[in-house]
Scaffold this active site. Structure first.
Site, short mmCIF file in Angstrom:
data_model
loop_
_atom_site.label_atom_id
_atom_site.label_comp_id
_atom_site.label_asym_id
_atom_site.label_seq_id
_atom_site.Cartn_x
_atom_site.Cartn_y
_atom_site.Cartn_z
N THR A 71 39.37 22.49 5.28
CA THR A 71 39.32 22.46 6.75
C THR A 71 38.00 23.09 7.17
OG1 THR A 71 41.71 22.73 6.89
CG2 THR A 71 40.45 23.21 8.88
N LYS A 90 41.65 30.80 11.98
CA LYS A 90 40.47 30.05 11.51
C LYS A 90 40.41 28.66 12.18
CE LYS A 90 38.82 27.29 7.71
NZ LYS A 90 38.94 26.78 6.36
N LYS A 99 42.44 17.19 12.62
CA LYS A 99 43.04 18.44 12.11
C LYS A 99 42.95 19.55 13.17
CE LYS A 99 44.19 21.76 9.12
NZ LYS A 99 45.50 21.93 8.55
P1 NAD Z 1 41.84 29.72 -1.36
O1 NAD Z 1 40.95 30.82 -0.94
O2 NAD Z 1 43.13 30.04 -2.03
O3 NAD Z 1 41.04 28.71 -2.34
C1 NAD Z 1 39.68 28.41 -2.21
C2 NAD Z 1 39.10 28.43 -3.62
O4 NAD Z 1 37.75 27.99 -3.58
C3 NAD Z 1 39.08 29.83 -4.24
O5 NAD Z 1 39.81 29.82 -5.46
C4 NAD Z 1 37.59 30.11 -4.45
O6 NAD Z 1 37.33 30.87 -5.63
C5 NAD Z 1 37.04 28.71 -4.59
N1 NAD Z 1 35.61 28.58 -4.33
C6 NAD Z 1 34.88 29.06 -3.30
N2 NAD Z 1 33.61 28.66 -3.42
C7 NAD Z 1 33.51 27.93 -4.56
C8 NAD Z 1 32.46 27.26 -5.23
N3 NAD Z 1 31.21 27.24 -4.75
N4 NAD Z 1 32.74 26.62 -6.38
C9 NAD Z 1 34.00 26.61 -6.89
N5 NAD Z 1 35.05 27.23 -6.30
C10 NAD Z 1 34.80 27.88 -5.15
O7 NAD Z 1 42.09 28.84 -0.04
P2 NAD Z 1 43.24 27.75 0.19
O8 NAD Z 1 44.40 28.40 0.86
O9 NAD Z 1 43.43 26.98 -1.06
O10 NAD Z 1 42.54 26.84 1.30
C11 NAD Z 1 41.52 25.91 0.97
C12 NAD Z 1 41.19 25.09 2.21
O11 NAD Z 1 42.37 24.41 2.65
C13 NAD Z 1 40.69 25.92 3.40
O12 NAD Z 1 39.67 25.21 4.04
C14 NAD Z 1 41.94 26.04 4.27
O13 NAD Z 1 41.63 26.23 5.65
C15 NAD Z 1 42.62 24.70 4.02
N6 NAD Z 1 44.07 24.69 4.25
C16 NAD Z 1 44.84 25.68 3.73
C17 NAD Z 1 46.21 25.66 3.96
C18 NAD Z 1 47.12 26.74 3.40
O14 NAD Z 1 48.29 26.81 3.80
N7 NAD Z 1 46.65 27.59 2.48
C19 NAD Z 1 46.79 24.60 4.69
C20 NAD Z 1 45.97 23.59 5.17
C21 NAD Z 1 44.59 23.64 4.94
#
Ligand code: NAD
Length: 305
Positions: free
Chosen positions: A94, A244, A169
């Site tokens: 997102t 966010k 979204k």
């Molecule tokens: P998270 O922090 O658990 O996962 C993100 C991952 O990206 C981490 O493991 C981090 O180490 C990795 N990362 C960051 N930079 C990197 C890079 N350059 N190379 C490789 N890995 C890298 O976050 P999440 O909860 O999985 O959310 C991910 C996305 O999904 C966000 O944009 C969030 O807004 C969206 N989202 C989350 C949810 C939810 O309920 N968690 C729901 C809908 C959308």
């Protein structure tokens, strides 16, 4: 089907999404900066790659699931030169609509193809492969990505050109944030008037106040037994993630000079609430801050104040 997928970002969402691609028969090369995330994905059959560029070099499709726009743009800068010509880049994070469009432009300039495909459904949806994807990009790319998206979710909607998925979204989550505040304020007002939670629920859930924030994610315990309010607001859709998404909506409101006062106010209220909420606290817990600020004691049974 495109047989090899590079999956970058194996966190709360990306980890289970990558595992579902493996289950659906894709060969998945995974990368994350956190070794524990890579190890957990490897346990589900994802093949660890030494770098994101290495994963991209051997893939037909690159899926990213990263925290914010700056991470996606940095990733694209890092790996576009390594990918094979015409590789399809699908960003499921997102992020800001403007960043999504920049990512598309950079991918296309490098001879690649691109979609933005953010998701709704949270970690539970990621694990159960019941996510909803909202995609932006050209129709042929969406058609090609559809089987892959459907291996990770239940529904994929093509919303328009580059950035349209992100636009859908943030508009959807702006509705959700505003409606959760509205439902929470109504319950607290009801408490101050001696109205029981159940009575307000029974009326509003079958009347014109009906909405998801009330009938599925009800912010007070009791009327909807499965809502996070019955589990001390854990787990659920984290308040920090709602903050966010509303900040992204507020940025777009300002950039477009849209007169969306409630969207801007919702972003302020959730930013203030998220500062004090725990990482796992569901966004419906905002009802407690509204009650506290009102100096009202919770009265679920409709006692006269
Ligand atoms: P998270 O922090 O658990 O996962 C993100 C991952 O990206 C981490 O493991 C981090 O180490 C990795 N990362 C960051 N930079 C990197 C890079 N350059 N190379 C490789 N890995 C890298 O976050 P999440 O909860 O999985 O959310 C991910 C996305 O999904 C966000 O944009 C969030 O807004 C969206 N989202 C989350 C949810 C939810 O309920 N968690 C729901 C809908 C959308």
């Amino acid at each position: 089907m495109s047989s090899t997928v590079a999956f970058v970002g194996l966190g709360h969402m990306g980890g289970p999404m990558a595992a579902n691609l493996v289950r659906a028969g894709y060969r998945v090369l995974g990368h994350d900066l956190v070794p524990e995330a890579v190890a957990a994905a490897a346990g589900a059959g994802v093949r660890p790659a030494a770098s994101a560029a290495e994963a991209a070099a051997g893939a037909d499709v690159v899926v990213s699931m990263l925290p914010a726009g700056r991470h996606v743009l940095a990733l694209y800068d890092d790996i576009l030169a390594a990918a094979r010509p015409a590789t399809l880049f699908v960003d499921c994070s997102t992020i800001d609509v403007a960043d999504a469009r920049t990512a598309h432009d950079r991918a296309l300039a490098a001879g690649m193809r691109a979609l933005d495909a953010p998701v709704s459904g949270g970690v539970v949806g990621a694990e159960a492969a019941t996510l909803t994807f909202m995609a932006g990009g050209a129709e042929p790319e969406f058609a090609e990505a559809r089987p892959l998206l459907e291996a990770m979710g239940r529904k994929a909607v093509h919303c328009g050109g580059a950035g349209a998925g992100q636009a859908a979204k943030i508009c959807n989550n702006m509705i959700l944030g505003i409606s959760m505040i509205a439902v929470s304020e109504a319950f607290v007002l009801g408490e101050s008037l001696g109205l029981s939670h159940q009575a307000l629920y029974d009326v509003a859930s079958t009347a014109s106040g009906q909405c998801w924030a009330l009938s599925v994610n009800c912010p007070v315990p009791g009327p909807v037994p499965a809502s996070p309010a019955n589990r001390d607001y854990r787990p659920g859709f984290a308040a920090s993630l709602m903050a966010k998404d509303l900040a992204l909506a507020a940025g777009a409101i300002r950039a477009g000079e849209v007169d969306a006062e409630l969207g801007l106010r919702a972003a302020e209220l959730y930013a203030a609430y998220a500062e004090h909420a725990t990482d796992t606290e569901d966004f419906s817990g905002i009802v407690r801050t509204i009650r506290d600020r009102s100096g009202i004691k919770e009265r679920s049974g409709g006692e006269r104040p």
